[in-house]
Design an enzyme around this catalytic site. Sequence first.
Site, PDB file in Angstrom:
ATOM      1  CB  ALA A  42      15.114 -29.217  21.808  1.00 19.21           C
ATOM      2  CE  LYS A  45      17.049 -18.320  28.787  1.00 23.62           C
ATOM      3  NZ  LYS A  45      15.980 -19.285  28.617  1.00 23.62           N
ATOM      4  N   GLY A  83      19.120 -30.771  25.694  1.00 24.88           N
ATOM      5  CA  GLY A  83      20.144 -31.756  26.010  1.00 24.88           C
ATOM      6  C   GLY A  83      20.811 -32.318  24.775  1.00 24.88           C
TER       7      GLY A  83
END
Length: 318
Positions: A16, A198, A18
Site C-alpha cells: 500500500a 506518530k 510503496g
Amino acid sequence: MSATHRPRIGIIGTGAIGGFYGLMLARAGYDVHFLLRSEFDAVSERGLRVDSAVHGELRLDPVQAYRDAGRMPPCDWLLVGAKTTSNADLAPLIALVAAPDAKVVLLQNGLAVEEQLQPLLPAGLHLIGGLCYICVHRRAPGEVVHQALGGVNLGYHSGPATDDEQRQAILETGSGMFREAGLESAAMANLDQARWQKLVWNVPYNGLSVLLDAGTEALMGQADSRALIRSIMLEVVEGAEACGHAMPADFADKLLLMTERMSDYLPSMYHDHLSHRPLELQAIYAAPLAAAQAAGKDMPCTRALYQALRFLSAGYSA
C-alpha cells in the site's frame, strides 16, 4: 530540478505505502522502479492502481517491475515501504540496488527502526526516516485504496553527510520530490521526536483495532474505548517527554479530534492480523517501552496492549 537531472527511484516493498508513493512519483515524471514478489505477475499484467478519495482513480501502466533485485538499475533514492518485520531480509536487496551515495528512506512506523537496519547496510549510504501521514491499504494485488491525507516528512538518521547543512540539503531534495508529486512534505530536525509523535496515534489505534476488532469510527463512538485511547495517548506523550522529546500542547486531544473527522479506517496492524502476518510489535511497542523504561517512565497501558498482541500473534504459527 530539471527532468534530465531527476534521480532514479527504487521502491522496495510495493504494498500500500510503496505502491501509492511510487505511483505518485512516477506520475510526476520520475524514473521509478518497483521491486515486487507475490504481486509481480498481477502488476506486470495490469499495472498499479490507486483508488484515491483525494486524487481520484489513478493508474500506472506499464510499470517498471522486477521480481529480482539483481535486475534493477542502480537507484539514487530507495523508498522502503515494507513492514519493519522484514528489514533484516531486505538489507541485502537494498545494498544490491543502491547507487553510490544513495539515500535510503524507511517509510515505516515505530521507534528505532533505523538503528536496527543501519548496521546491516553499506557505510556509504544515507539512512533517512520517512513518516507517512496517510490512510491507505492494499485491496488486492496491485490495487491500493487511499482514504485520506498523504503527506510524508523526512529526517536524517545516519550516513556520510556529516554536517547539518549537508543533511538539510539532502532532506530538502527528498521533500521536493514528494511535493512535485502533489504531496505535502517537510524536513524534520529531530527524527526521534517525530517518531514518538506518530506513536501517540499508532500505539492505541493499531493495537485496539486488533484486540477489539474495530475501526476508528467504532472505537471513537463508544465512551469506554475513546477514554482508553486517550489514556494510552497521554501515556505515550509522557513516555516521549521522559525521553527528552517535548510534544505539542494538548496533542492527544488534537489527535482525537482529527480521528473523529476521518472516515472509518482500519490500521495496518488490523490487516496484518487478519492475514496472520507478523505484527510490528518490536517497532511500535517493544522499542518505545524499552526507551521509556530506560528514562524511568513506566507505561502500563502500552505494556498491556503489547502483551495481549504478543499472545495473539503467537497463535498464528500454532
